[in-house]
Write a protein that holds these residues in place. Structure first.
Motif, short mmCIF file in Angstrom:
data_model
loop_
_atom_site.label_atom_id
_atom_site.label_comp_id
_atom_site.label_asym_id
_atom_site.label_seq_id
_atom_site.Cartn_x
_atom_site.Cartn_y
_atom_site.Cartn_z
N TYR A 216 0.87 -0.93 0.12
CA TYR A 216 0.20 0.56 0.31
C TYR A 216 0.85 0.97 0.35
CZ TYR A 216 -4.23 -3.20 1.03
OH TYR A 216 -5.29 -3.41 1.07
N PRO A 217 0.23 2.34 -0.15
CA PRO A 217 1.52 3.66 -0.47
C PRO A 217 1.88 4.23 1.39
CG PRO A 217 -1.09 3.79 -0.68
CD PRO A 217 -1.08 2.41 -0.77
N HIS A 289 -5.99 1.87 8.67
CA HIS A 289 -7.31 2.32 9.09
C HIS A 289 -7.69 2.98 7.45
CE1 HIS A 289 -7.74 0.15 12.95
NE2 HIS A 289 -7.16 1.68 13.16
N TYR A 290 -7.19 3.66 7.29
CA TYR A 290 -7.44 4.83 5.98
C TYR A 290 -7.56 3.91 5.06
CZ TYR A 290 -3.30 4.41 3.36
OH TYR A 290 -2.08 3.39 2.35
N THR A 291 -7.32 2.52 4.62
CA THR A 291 -7.45 2.02 3.53
C THR A 291 -8.70 1.67 3.60
OG1 THR A 291 -7.11 0.05 4.23
CG2 THR A 291 -4.99 0.92 3.45
N ILE A 292 -9.99 1.81 4.04
CA ILE A 292 -11.20 1.55 3.90
C ILE A 292 -12.06 2.68 3.21
CG2 ILE A 292 -13.22 1.14 5.76
CD1 ILE A 292 -11.96 0.50 8.10
N GLU A 293 -11.50 3.52 3.90
CA GLU A 293 -12.14 4.42 2.62
C GLU A 293 -11.22 4.90 1.10
OE1 GLU A 293 -11.60 5.16 5.42
OE2 GLU A 293 -14.06 5.07 6.25
N ALA A 294 -9.81 5.29 1.53
CA ALA A 294 -8.45 5.94 0.20
C ALA A 294 -8.87 4.02 -0.32
CB ALA A 294 -7.66 6.50 0.87
N CYS A 295 -8.80 3.15 -0.30
CA CYS A 295 -8.97 2.08 -1.12
C CYS A 295 -10.08 0.81 -1.23
CB CYS A 295 -7.51 0.78 -1.22
SG CYS A 295 -6.14 1.98 -0.10
N PRO A 296 -11.38 1.59 -1.16
CA PRO A 296 -12.43 1.45 -1.30
C PRO A 296 -13.11 -0.39 -1.88
CG PRO A 296 -12.67 2.83 -2.02
CD PRO A 296 -10.93 2.94 -1.78
N THR A 297 -11.88 -0.67 -2.64
CA THR A 297 -12.15 -1.93 -3.28
C THR A 297 -11.28 -2.85 -2.64
OG1 THR A 297 -10.94 -1.76 -5.16
CG2 THR A 297 -13.43 -0.98 -5.96
N MET A 298 -10.22 -2.74 -1.73
CA MET A 298 -9.16 -3.27 -1.52
C MET A 298 -8.47 -2.88 0.39
SD MET A 298 -8.36 -6.38 -1.80
CE MET A 298 -8.74 -6.45 -4.01
N SER A 314 -3.81 -9.82 -8.41
CA SER A 314 -2.42 -9.05 -8.81
C SER A 314 -2.56 -7.53 -8.66
CB SER A 314 -1.24 -9.40 -9.36
OG SER A 314 -2.63 -9.65 -11.18
N PHE A 315 -1.51 -6.91 -8.26
CA PHE A 315 -1.43 -5.33 -9.17
C PHE A 315 -0.65 -4.90 -9.74
CE2 PHE A 315 -4.84 -5.63 -5.14
CZ PHE A 315 -5.15 -4.23 -5.42
N PRO A 316 -1.01 -4.09 -10.73
CA PRO A 316 1.10 -3.42 -11.37
C PRO A 316 1.41 -2.88 -10.54
CG PRO A 316 -1.61 -2.22 -11.78
CD PRO A 316 -1.20 -3.49 -11.05
N GLY A 317 2.58 -3.36 -10.25
CA GLY A 317 3.96 -2.86 -9.97
C GLY A 317 4.25 -3.54 -8.90
N ASN A 318 3.06 -4.37 -8.19
CA ASN A 318 2.33 -4.78 -7.21
C ASN A 318 2.59 -3.93 -5.60
OD1 ASN A 318 3.56 -7.64 -7.29
ND2 ASN A 318 5.94 -7.01 -8.12
N LYS A 319 2.08 -2.77 -6.49
CA LYS A 319 1.81 -1.96 -5.48
C LYS A 319 -0.08 -1.16 -5.72
CE LYS A 319 5.45 0.91 -4.99
NZ LYS A 319 6.71 0.50 -5.62
N ILE A 320 -0.83 -1.49 -4.55
CA ILE A 320 -2.13 -1.40 -4.33
C ILE A 320 -2.27 -0.03 -3.98
CG2 ILE A 320 -4.40 -1.54 -2.98
CD1 ILE A 320 -2.40 -4.07 -1.66
N PRO A 321 -2.83 1.11 -4.85
CA PRO A 321 -3.08 3.17 -5.21
C PRO A 321 -4.16 3.05 -3.81
CG PRO A 321 -3.81 1.31 -6.84
CD PRO A 321 -3.82 0.04 -6.10
N SER A 322 -3.86 4.25 -3.58
CA SER A 322 -4.84 5.40 -2.74
C SER A 322 -5.52 5.72 -4.30
CB SER A 322 -4.10 6.09 -2.51
OG SER A 322 -5.44 7.18 -1.73
N LEU A 323 -6.90 5.93 -3.66
CA LEU A 323 -7.86 6.28 -4.86
C LEU A 323 -8.26 7.19 -3.97
CD1 LEU A 323 -10.12 3.05 -6.21
CD2 LEU A 323 -8.12 3.82 -7.10
N SER A 324 -7.78 8.28 -3.20
CA SER A 324 -8.32 9.36 -3.16
C SER A 324 -6.73 9.99 -2.64
CB SER A 324 -8.55 9.37 -0.96
OG SER A 324 -8.76 10.33 -0.60
N PRO A 325 -7.19 11.25 -3.64
CA PRO A 325 -5.42 11.97 -3.62
C PRO A 325 -5.29 12.46 -2.00
CG PRO A 325 -7.15 12.95 -4.58
CD PRO A 325 -8.22 12.14 -4.06
N ALA A 326 -5.38 12.50 -0.81
CA ALA A 326 -5.16 13.15 -0.21
C ALA A 326 -5.80 12.72 1.86
CB ALA A 326 -4.97 14.64 0.17
N THR A 327 -5.36 11.82 2.47
CA THR A 327 -6.60 11.05 3.55
C THR A 327 -5.92 11.47 5.07
OG1 THR A 327 -6.56 9.55 1.35
CG2 THR A 327 -7.46 8.68 4.41
#
Ligand code: ATP
Ligand code: MG
Ligand code: MG
Length: 398
Positions: A216-217, A289-298, A314-327
């Motif tokens: 994750y980030p 905890h932030y991933t509940i809202e920032a990575c809502p599908t994972m 699997s995820f591109p580059g082995n990174k699970i992205p945040s979908l929220s610009p700022a959390t």
């Protein structure tokens, strides 16, 4: 999903794990005290009342499930070893005794290595992951004076086991603090760490699958009195390059462990921009905890389930992205009275971009009873909306 997950521990991490399990159709059976936070949100199974350190209760849990996992590392790993290696005896309907295979994820070796912070540090050193210089200590005055000479003052005296929220840490500022340090950590196995003058603390959640690790980030964590207070994603004022270095180090550290699951990796960014590892948690983590809202599908909770079930995508580059610009995530700690946090809760509810999570725990001073996650388009906007709530949290602090 026809496999049942057995969970050792039913606190808030277990509660959020159950919230992630429900839409997946995964059944989770919990071992913990009656009415613990996780049990409050999960009526899918009949749970077990008892302690996650009690071998007999752990065996009882194992009989009811296919995979055992944890929301806390302070568990009995000897019984987990026995269950993983030999299976568990069950009585069939016709009275015959058979053995059932039950997986333990992450592997009991991982739990045993991590739950003793000194063993954990030795393991990481062996695998080329730098941590604060750590050394075993004799728990007496002359032993600690020697450590002071070798590591210099201040140094951090730490309990090897059963540590959380800084309960197990004693900063030894000078030789005069030694008697107080020995008194505060009396009766516990100890080790000492060289003081880390970090400029920022980071954390990275890592998912370990059977053949890969995913990061994750990197997030910035702010601790007060050794308890996590705030999490910022992305971290403020450090380069993308450094964030990627943190993710790489966290993946390397988790890659040295055994079995599948989600891990919280705590890191220190030093003045010269080197990154060293503070500690690893073999489970979901406050900084995730932030991933509940920032990575809502994972979210980190969904990742724990999918990885232990061995169906993590699997995820591109082995990174699970945040979908929220700022959390920004703010912990809610119990204050002086049972109602101290009411104003903060009301403020969170009145803020449309904030998600409130109350854990259903009785409020006690400095106990984690909930958290607030705020999402925004920019960090400036997120901070502007969160700052009044931080002020309310500061007002109610003991
Ligand atoms: P957790 O709730 O994260 O499990 P813990 O009780 O295991 O906490 P640590 O993570 O060891 O405690 O330390 C808590 C905090 O104390 C760290 O996040 C950091 O702010 C500070 N700290 C820990 N070790 C050191 C060190 N060697 N030098 C300086 N500060 C430290
Ligand atoms: Mg810890
Ligand atoms: Mg820690």
């Amino acid at each position: 999903m026809d496999r049942t997950v057995g969970l050792l521990g039913g606190g808030q991490l277990g509660q959020m794990l159950c919230e992630a399990a429900n839409p997946l159709g995964v059944k989770v059976v919990i071992l913990d005290a009656e009415n613990s936070p996780a049990k409050q949100v999960n009526a899918k199974a009949s749970h077990i009342t008892g302690s996650f350190t009690d071998p007999e209760k752990i065996r009882e849990l194992a009989r009811q499930c296919d995979i055992l996992t944890v929301e806390i590392e302070h568990v009995d790993t000897h019984v987990l070893e026995e269950i993983a290696e030999e299976g568990i005896e069950i009585q069939s309907a016709d009275g015959k005794t058979t053995r059932k295979k039950v997986q333990v994820q992450p592997n009991w070796k991982t739990l045993r290595t991590i739950q003793d912070k000194f063993l954990q540090k030795e393991h990481l050193a062996k695998h080329g992951v730098e941590t604060a210089v750590s050394q075993a200590v004799e728990s007496d005055k002359s032993g600690l004076e020697r450590v002071g000479k070798e590591l210099g003052f201040p140094f951090m005296l730490k309990a090897r086991k059963d540590a959380y929220d800084g309960r197990g840490n004693f900063p030894v500022m000078s030789a005069q603090d030694i008697p107080d340090a020995l008194e505060a950590l009396k009766g516990r196995g100890l080790y000492a760490e060289k003081w880390a003058s970090f400029k920022m603390e980071l954390a990275v959640m890592v998912v370990k699958t059977s053949d890969n690790t995913l990061a994750y980030p990197a997030v910035e964590t702010i601790h007060q009195d050794s308890i996590c207070k705030l999490v910022y994603c992305p971290p403020r004022g450090i380069s993308t390059h450094l964030q990627e270095k943190a993710q790489d180090l966290a993946r390397k550290a988790v890659g040295s462990m055994w079995g599948n699951g989600v891990f919280g990796v705590e890191l220190f960014v030093m003045e010269n921009d080197t990154i060293i590892l503070n500690e690893i948690a073999p489970r979901p983590h406050n900084s995730g905890h932030y991933t509940i809202e920032a990575c809502p599908t994972m979210s980190q909770y969904k990742s724990q389930l999918l990885s232990i079930l061995d169906i993590m995508p699997s995820f591109p580059g082995n990174k699970i992205p945040s979908l929220s610009p700022a959390t920004v995530m703010l912990n809610i700690l119990g204050g002086a009275s049972k109602t101290s946090h009411n104003a903060l809760v009301q403020s969170a509810v009145a803020t449309p971009s904030a998600a409130l999570h109350m854990y259903g725990k009785e409020s006690k001073p400095a106990r984690k009873i909930g958290h607030i996650t705020l999402v925004a388009q920019t960090m400036a906007e997120a901070e502007k909306a969160m700052n009044p709530m931080i002020a309310l949290a500061d007002e109610m602090r003991m």
